[in-house]
Write a protein that holds these residues in place. Structure first.
Motif, PDB file in Angstrom:
ATOM      1  N   THR A  25       7.749   2.178  -9.725  1.00 51.97           N
ATOM      2  CA  THR A  25       8.513   2.082  -8.484  1.00 51.97           C
ATOM      3  C   THR A  25       7.796   2.731  -7.299  1.00 51.97           C
ATOM      4  OG1 THR A  25       9.741   4.087  -9.117  1.00 51.97           O
ATOM      5  CG2 THR A  25      10.748   1.957  -9.652  1.00 51.97           C
ATOM      6  N   THR A  26       6.834   3.601  -7.568  1.00 57.15           N
ATOM      7  CA  THR A  26       6.024   4.241  -6.534  1.00 57.15           C
ATOM      8  C   THR A  26       4.582   4.268  -7.016  1.00 57.15           C
ATOM      9  OG1 THR A  26       7.855   5.692  -5.876  1.00 57.15           O
ATOM     10  CG2 THR A  26       5.649   6.339  -5.174  1.00 57.15           C
ATOM     11  N   LEU A  27       3.644   3.923  -6.137  1.00 57.27           N
ATOM     12  CA  LEU A  27       2.235   3.901  -6.544  1.00 57.27           C
ATOM     13  C   LEU A  27       1.350   4.472  -5.446  1.00 57.27           C
ATOM     14  CD1 LEU A  27       0.814   1.272  -4.949  1.00 57.27           C
ATOM     15  CD2 LEU A  27       2.209   0.017  -6.605  1.00 57.27           C
ATOM     16  N   VAL A  28       0.128   4.847  -5.851  1.00 57.91           N
ATOM     17  CA  VAL A  28      -0.845   5.451  -4.941  1.00 57.91           C
ATOM     18  C   VAL A  28      -2.080   4.567  -4.868  1.00 57.91           C
ATOM     19  CG1 VAL A  28      -2.230   7.488  -4.424  1.00 57.91           C
ATOM     20  CG2 VAL A  28      -0.029   7.755  -5.583  1.00 57.91           C
ATOM     21  N   MET A  29      -2.537   4.287  -3.633  1.00 52.34           N
ATOM     22  CA  MET A  29      -3.756   3.512  -3.391  1.00 52.34           C
ATOM     23  C   MET A  29      -4.819   4.414  -2.754  1.00 52.34           C
ATOM     24  SD  MET A  29      -2.033  -0.002  -1.884  1.00 52.34           S
ATOM     25  CE  MET A  29      -1.920   0.696  -0.242  1.00 52.34           C
ATOM     26  N   GLY A  30      -6.053   3.896  -2.685  1.00 54.09           N
ATOM     27  CA  GLY A  30      -7.142   4.644  -2.057  1.00 54.09           C
ATOM     28  C   GLY A  30      -7.916   5.518  -3.021  1.00 54.09           C
ATOM     29  N   ASN A  31      -7.716   5.301  -4.325  1.00 53.34           N
ATOM     30  CA  ASN A  31      -8.397   6.109  -5.331  1.00 53.34           C
ATOM     31  C   ASN A  31      -9.896   5.818  -5.378  1.00 53.34           C
ATOM     32  OD1 ASN A  31      -6.261   7.632  -7.127  1.00 53.34           O
ATOM     33  ND2 ASN A  31      -5.355   5.645  -6.638  1.00 53.34           N
ATOM     34  N   CYS A  32     -10.626   6.768  -5.926  1.00 53.67           N
ATOM     35  CA  CYS A  32     -12.070   6.636  -6.216  1.00 53.67           C
ATOM     36  C   CYS A  32     -12.915   6.482  -4.957  1.00 53.67           C
ATOM     37  CB  CYS A  32     -12.342   5.476  -7.174  1.00 53.67           C
ATOM     38  SG  CYS A  32     -11.456   5.619  -8.734  1.00 53.67           S
ATOM     39  N   ALA A  54       4.565  -2.603   7.820  1.00 56.52           N
ATOM     40  CA  ALA A  54       5.294  -3.631   8.564  1.00 56.52           C
ATOM     41  C   ALA A  54       5.533  -4.882   7.728  1.00 56.52           C
ATOM     42  CB  ALA A  54       4.532  -3.991   9.838  1.00 56.52           C
ATOM     43  N   MET A  55       4.837  -4.995   6.592  1.00 57.33           N
ATOM     44  CA  MET A  55       5.004  -6.141   5.710  1.00 57.33           C
ATOM     45  C   MET A  55       6.057  -5.819   4.652  1.00 57.33           C
ATOM     46  SD  MET A  55       0.963  -6.905   5.043  1.00 57.33           S
ATOM     47  CE  MET A  55      -0.214  -6.861   6.414  1.00 57.33           C
ATOM     48  N   PRO A  56       6.775  -6.810   4.160  1.00 58.47           N
ATOM     49  CA  PRO A  56       7.749  -6.550   3.089  1.00 58.47           C
ATOM     50  C   PRO A  56       7.058  -6.267   1.768  1.00 58.47           C
ATOM     51  CG  PRO A  56       7.649  -8.896   3.590  1.00 58.47           C
ATOM     52  CD  PRO A  56       6.795  -8.222   4.603  1.00 58.47           C
ATOM     53  N   HIS A  57       7.581  -5.294   1.024  1.00 62.56           N
ATOM     54  CA  HIS A  57       7.049  -4.958  -0.295  1.00 62.56           C
ATOM     55  C   HIS A  57       8.195  -4.579  -1.228  1.00 62.56           C
ATOM     56  CE1 HIS A  57       3.246  -4.300   2.020  1.00 62.56           C
ATOM     57  NE2 HIS A  57       2.749  -4.882   0.956  1.00 62.56           N
ATOM     58  N   SER A  58       7.969  -4.800  -2.522  1.00 63.94           N
ATOM     59  CA  SER A  58       8.974  -4.453  -3.524  1.00 63.94           C
ATOM     60  C   SER A  58       8.968  -2.968  -3.861  1.00 63.94           C
ATOM     61  CB  SER A  58       8.729  -5.252  -4.815  1.00 63.94           C
ATOM     62  OG  SER A  58       8.873  -6.633  -4.594  1.00 63.94           O
ATOM     63  N   GLY A 117      10.570  -1.697  -0.662  1.00 69.51           N
ATOM     64  CA  GLY A 117       9.437  -0.786  -0.692  1.00 69.51           C
ATOM     65  C   GLY A 117       8.922  -0.427   0.680  1.00 69.51           C
ATOM     66  N   ARG A 118       8.444   0.801   0.821  1.00 65.79           N
ATOM     67  CA  ARG A 118       7.900   1.293   2.082  1.00 65.79           C
ATOM     68  C   ARG A 118       6.657   2.145   1.835  1.00 65.79           C
ATOM     69  NH1 ARG A 118      11.162   1.138   6.555  1.00 65.79           N
ATOM     70  NH2 ARG A 118       9.101   1.305   7.536  1.00 65.79           N
ATOM     71  N   TRP A 119       5.878   2.298   2.893  1.00 56.29           N
ATOM     72  CA  TRP A 119       4.800   3.295   2.879  1.00 56.29           C
ATOM     73  C   TRP A 119       5.451   4.678   2.931  1.00 56.29           C
ATOM     74  CZ3 TRP A 119       2.177   5.303   7.830  1.00 56.29           C
ATOM     75  CH2 TRP A 119       1.223   6.278   7.507  1.00 56.29           C
ATOM     76  N   VAL A 120       5.186   5.499   1.938  1.00 53.68           N
ATOM     77  CA  VAL A 120       5.770   6.837   1.864  1.00 53.68           C
ATOM     78  C   VAL A 120       4.854   7.788   2.622  1.00 53.68           C
ATOM     79  CG1 VAL A 120       6.586   8.669   0.347  1.00 53.68           C
ATOM     80  CG2 VAL A 120       6.788   6.275  -0.367  1.00 53.68           C
ATOM     81  N   ARG A 121       5.310   8.259   3.735  1.00 50.30           N
ATOM     82  CA  ARG A 121       4.529   9.215   4.527  1.00 50.30           C
ATOM     83  C   ARG A 121       4.664  10.613   3.941  1.00 50.30           C
ATOM     84  NH1 ARG A 121       6.335   5.366   8.068  1.00 50.30           N
ATOM     85  NH2 ARG A 121       4.971   4.782   9.819  1.00 50.30           N
TER      86      ARG A 121
END
Length: 592
Positions: A82-89, A139-143, A585-589
């Protein structure tokens, strides 16, 4: 009147507490009540016989490009995330100078094996700074909810350009500019800083990544950008050199590289998490790292260890990126045919005899991204085949801890034929969709006993699904289902893990590492990120090769059975294994 009322669920709340039966009410995207709840709701779900667990937090994905065209984060959405992290490595798509987009595509294509054509066609560019990138995605829709790490390679390329590609040291001016940009991105809501230093990470042109073995001075300067801000994290991958060297030299290089990571933690005053696995080339490396992390903890430095709950390896088939037959000239002549037609041709006696008699050609060459490991595997086919397994379901679930007696090498030895012949016939059978599982890492002794030791380490974080990456060779985004099904319920080749521990590791522990205290447990006031699961039916389906990326790009998708519903902020994003139209879904600040 509640929005949703889940009645009579067996709750595993993420806190390590024992399961208990309760009702759970949801209002306004939050958990409103837990216990025996009267009154009505707009939607009532009878969960008798089902388990309710928190939504899973995935620390390690590479959806940085895919998030700009894919609203649902497939395939992670099928596995309780339900929550994920991008930008790894250290790789990603911002910041980027106008005209510099292709550099980042080549970097991501090489390091994370995402087709460059798909990235070029699919990414909806329109940003320069990292914060602009995050706001564009939001700004884009996400699950699903997502957090972002600022990638070191992108930052270095933005500031240093070709000098970064050549691996030059950063000047004082470079460091000042990179630190300023990183600090601003963190202020605007990025959760941390991601970096990578690995011998196997190359661009699609075969170059080392811009941040490979950069000076400790640069790493410390960037880590110091986290000072003065609320909770942030560092993330790293470092293989500490996979080059075959005497153990003393390997250990010395390990200690040298590990010391650089400790210095970063000191400079940042924040925790770091890093990739942890039992590597084929230096088998004792994982034990060194486990001991070193505990030693760091005694010094007051937090270095946590991201580990996978299963073997880390590749899938091989006629329609995958890694193909064990590709090194043979006879196969190369038919390699462009559709898989079913290719399989039929491979069954022709004349072609079969020719290929089985051929010697392989070298696939790894200077300047390309085929690692030397592929040539080593093919050259040592008879020996390595004892780690190759047919990829099939066992009791309705894919077996990620296969017994070595079922390997191609063992079967071939029992039948008195060569392993090459057995593998050839398996790949050539049927419609060309047969897959072979090769767990390169974490499976050196033919079981997951070492993985169990990792998962029980006090600094372990279950992760490394690499969702969105390596799309033609692996499908490890399903790791969370393996963690829940295999380790809590279905393992037969050794001890399991308690269900509360498994759920805790997938939810609260990962959330807490990121400083997310609004999710990860089932408690009043927490975000209603939940999974309703039928544990008796929980199973992984076989991976399928699909061509649904932009430009017709190929990837693998693996779905699961047993997830009755997945909720994000109280909205159902998965229902009986199918994706719904909800996009909460949203970008979690991170905290400002």
């Amino acid at each position: 009147m509640h929005d949703t009322l889940i009645r009579n669920a067996t709750v595993v709340d993420g806190t390590l507490a024992e399961p208990y039966v309760a009702d759970v009410a949801i209002e306004g995207g939050r958990i409103a009540a837990v216990g025996r709840i009267g009154g009505g709701a707009r939607r009532v779900i009878d969960a008798d016989g089902l388990h309710l667990v928190p939504g899973f937090v995935d620390l390690h994905t590479h959806y940085d490009g895919q998030a700009s065209w894919d609203e649902v984060f497939s395939p992670s959405i099928y596995h309780g995330i339900t929550t994920l992290v991008m930008g790894n490595c250290g790789v990603g798509f911002a910041p980027v100078r106008p005209g510099g987009e292709q550099r980042l595509i080549e970097l991501m294509e090489g390091v994370e094996e995402i087709p460059g054509a798909a990235l070029a066609e699919g990414i909806r560019w329109g940003w320069e700074s990292f914060s602009e990138y995050c706001r564009a995605l939001d700004a884009m829709p996400h699950s699903l909810d997502f957090l972002t790490l600022v990638p070191h390679d992108s930052l270095r390329l933005y500031v240093m350009g070709e000098r970064a590609e050549r691996g030059e040291n950063a000047t004082d001016d470079d460091l000042a500019q990179m630190k300023m940009l990183l600090h601003q991105a963190l202020q605007d809501g990025a959760i941390g800083f991601g970096m990578g230093s690995s011998e196997v990470h190359r661009t699609s042109r075969g170059r080392m990544t811009p941040s490979f073995r950069v000076a400790g001075r640069e790493l410390n300067a960037l880590a110091s950008a986290l000072q003065g801000l609320p909770y942030r994290v560092l993330q790293a991958v470092n293989d500490f050199s996979l080059t075959a060297t005497p153990e003393g030299e390997s250990r010395a290089l390990f200690e040298q590289e590990y010391a650089k990571l400790e210095d970063m933690v000191r400079a940042a005053g924040r925790p770091l998490s890093m990739t942890w696995m039992q590597r084929l080339q230096i088998p004792q490396n994982w034990q060194w790292l486990g001991e070193a992390a505990l030693a760091s903890q005694r010094k007051g430095l937090t270095i946590r260890l991201q580990c996978s709950p299963r073997g880390i390896g590749v899938l091989n088939g006629l329609d995958t990126t890694m193909n064990l037959l590709l090194a043979f000239p006879g196969y190369q002549q038919i390699a462009q045919l559709p898989p079913a037609e290719r399989a039929a041709r491979l069954r022709e006696p004349t072609l079969r005899a020719r290929i089985l008699a051929e010697q392989p050609v070298q696939l790894s060459q200077p300047g390309n991204t085929v690692p030397p490991l592929v040539d080593q595997l093919i050259a040592g086919f008879e020996r390595v085949a004892f780690q190759f397994f047919p990829y099939r379901e066992v009791s309705g679930n894919v077996d990620y801890e296969p017994d070595p007696s079922t390997s191609f090498g063992a079967q071939a030895k029992a039948r008195g034929i060569s392993a090459k012949e057995l593998v050839y016939d398996y790949l050539a059978s049927g419609d060309g969709t047969n897959l072979i599982y090769f767990p390169i890492y974490n499976y050196l002794l033919g079981s997951l006993d070492a993985v169990r030791e990792m998962l029980n380490h006090p600094l372990a974080l279950v992760a490394l699904g690499d969702g969105g990456a390596h799309v033609g060779t692996i499908c490890d985004a399903s790791y969370s289902t393996t963690m829940l099904a295999h380790w809590a319920l279905q393992r037969t080749r050794g001890p399991r893990l308690p269900l509360p521990q498994v759920v805790h590791m997938l939810s609260q522990r990962n959330a807490a590492h990121l400083g997310l205290h609004d999710r990860g447990t089932i408690a009043v006031g927490k975000k209603a990120d939940l999974n309703l699961v039928n544990l008796d039916r929980l199973a992984l389906k076989l991976p399928q090769v699909v061509r649904d990326l932009p430009a017709g790009g190929r990837r693998m998708i693996q779905k699961a059975e047993g997830y009755i519903a997945t909720f994000v902020s109280g909205e159902t994003v998965i229902e009986h294994g199918e994706i719904t139209a909800a996009r909460p879904g949203r970008w979690v600040r991170a905290p400002a």
